[in-house]
Design an enzyme around this catalytic site. Structure first.
Site, PDB file in Angstrom:
ATOM      1  N   GLY A 143      64.047  60.269  33.539  1.00 16.46           N
ATOM      2  CA  GLY A 143      62.936  60.956  32.907  1.00 16.46           C
ATOM      3  C   GLY A 143      61.594  60.574  33.511  1.00 16.46           C
ATOM      4  CB  CYS A 144      58.318  60.010  31.871  1.00 18.45           C
ATOM      5  SG  CYS A 144      58.127  61.596  31.030  1.00 18.45           S
ATOM      6  CB  ALA A 145      60.830  55.538  33.790  1.00 20.09           C
ATOM      7  N   GLY A 146      61.176  57.961  36.217  1.00 23.69           N
ATOM      8  CA  GLY A 146      61.922  58.132  37.455  1.00 23.69           C
ATOM      9  C   GLY A 146      61.129  57.978  38.736  1.00 23.69           C
ATOM     10  CG  LEU A 348      56.003  53.475  29.523  1.00 27.21           C
ATOM     11  CD1 LEU A 348      55.129  53.552  28.274  1.00 27.21           C
ATOM     12  CD2 LEU A 348      56.620  52.100  29.644  1.00 27.21           C
TER      13      LEU A 348
END
Length: 362
Positions: A143-146, A348
């Protein structure tokens, strides 16, 4: 230590302004929420002016099967990915000479918004003249941490192989996960926030000649830290149903950041005898306005420290994993970056998890 040599991006075709998405949300969600006018304030107050989508707003007014949406994801992920890679390897403002495809040792492909086997990187390799021996490392579900995690794994690879040039390719077509029949508040919030974006970074080992860069100083990655918060799967992610990917997006995310992130960052910086006061540049994934504000409160950073993140949020929205590379690209071209400056990159994502990178411009 490995460095980020260049970053290229590709914005999808359709530019959508926030006032138009607000009107769209009124049409889609209005009958389900008696207080729709109050809820729609999130569109006006979220600090987003425009976003890029893979399809027009009219397309989203119709119902589409998961198969149809995923086929569209594959088609556009390949075409946008090709363009981002081409930009990364041949941007004349960043590079004195083009990087040849055959020089790339590995591709870290990052995505969470569509499914393909073989993965998108294989399909792209059939269109661009990479060596057939290029290593493929597709990573799904961060997700956004990728984007930050992709940089971290590229860092690991280039430490092991200091002569390597590797790509971190992030492709997120968040709009194609939209569920018209999902009348939840999570879907409404996601509609106000998420967007499509594609970015590619070239990371090089310390034995690679960096003089091909036009930049006076490059961000070098000194260290990384991955952290998983136990038993927090409900904070962020996907709920998989017959109609596709349904967003899980807790309203408690800003509160979690405020209470959890600071100790994590301090522990990370202590490894290098550094403190928050030593950090000059903050490369933050802008998950939303409240997320940026939570970063500022938790870490004691000024609004100036998050200005690049806010500008990306204003002009692109939250593009999941790709967003942090858009932010880092702004720092790489910034005249306010000086050799010797320390930077902290943070993102995150589902898990609930964080990915931190310590950077130094050198």
């Amino acid at each position: 230590m490995p460095s980020v040599l260049s970053i290229g991006v590709c914005n999808p075709e359709y530019v959508v302004f926030q006032e138009d998405t607000g009107q769209f949300a009124r049409e889609v969600f209005g009958e389900s929420f008696p207080d729709i006018d109050r809820l729609l304030n999130v569109f006006g107050n979220g600090q987003i002016n425009k976003r890029y989508f893979t399809a027009s707003l009219d397309w989203f007014k119709e119902n589409h099967s998961f198969e149809e949406k995923n086929q569209l994801y594959i088609k556009h992920a390949v075409s946008y990915g090709v363009k981002a890679i081409q930009s990364c390897l041949s941007d004349p403002t960043l590079l004195k000479v083009n990087i040849h495809y055959e020089e790339i040792d590995a591709i870290f492909f990052i995505s969470s918004t569509g499914i393909s086997t073989p993965s998108i990187d294989a399909k792209i390799m059939n269109l661009l003249p990479f060596s057939p021996h290029t290593k493929r490392i597709p990573i799904w579900g961060l997700g956004c941490a990728g984007g930050a995690s992709g940089l971290s794994r590229a860092f690991d690879y280039c430490k092991a192989y200091p002569n390597a040039k590797v790509l971190v390719l992030t492709i997120e077509l968040c709009s194609l996960t939209f569920q018209k029949q999902d009348q939840s508040k999570s879907n409404l919030i996601g509609t106000s926030l998420f967007a499509d974006g594609v970015a590619c970074a070239c990371v090089i080992g310390d034995k690679v000649d960096s003089s091909i860069s036009h930049l006076k100083t490059l961000p070098t990655i000194l260290d990384t830290l991955s952290t998983l918060m136990p038993h927090s799967e409900e904070v962020m992610g996907w709920d998989f149903k017959n109609t596709g990917l349904h967003v899980i997006f807790s309203k408690d995310i800003p509160t979690i950041i405020e209470s959890w992130l600071k100790d994590n960052v301090i522990l990370f910086l202590k490894r290098h005898q550094l403190s928050l006061h030593d950090i000059v540049h903050f490369i933050a994934h802008p998950g939303g306005k409240k997320v940026i504000q939570a970063y500022e409160k938790a870490l004691g950073f000024s609004k100036e420290m998050t200005s690049h993140s806010l500008e990306v949020l204003k002009n692109h929205g939250n593009m999941s994993s790709a967003t942090v590379l858009y932010v880092l690209a702004r720092f790489m071209k910034s005249p306010n970056v000086t050799r010797g400056d320390y930077g902290l990159a943070a993102a995150l994502g589902p898990g609930f998890s964080s990915e931190l990178l310590l950077l130094k411009w050198g």
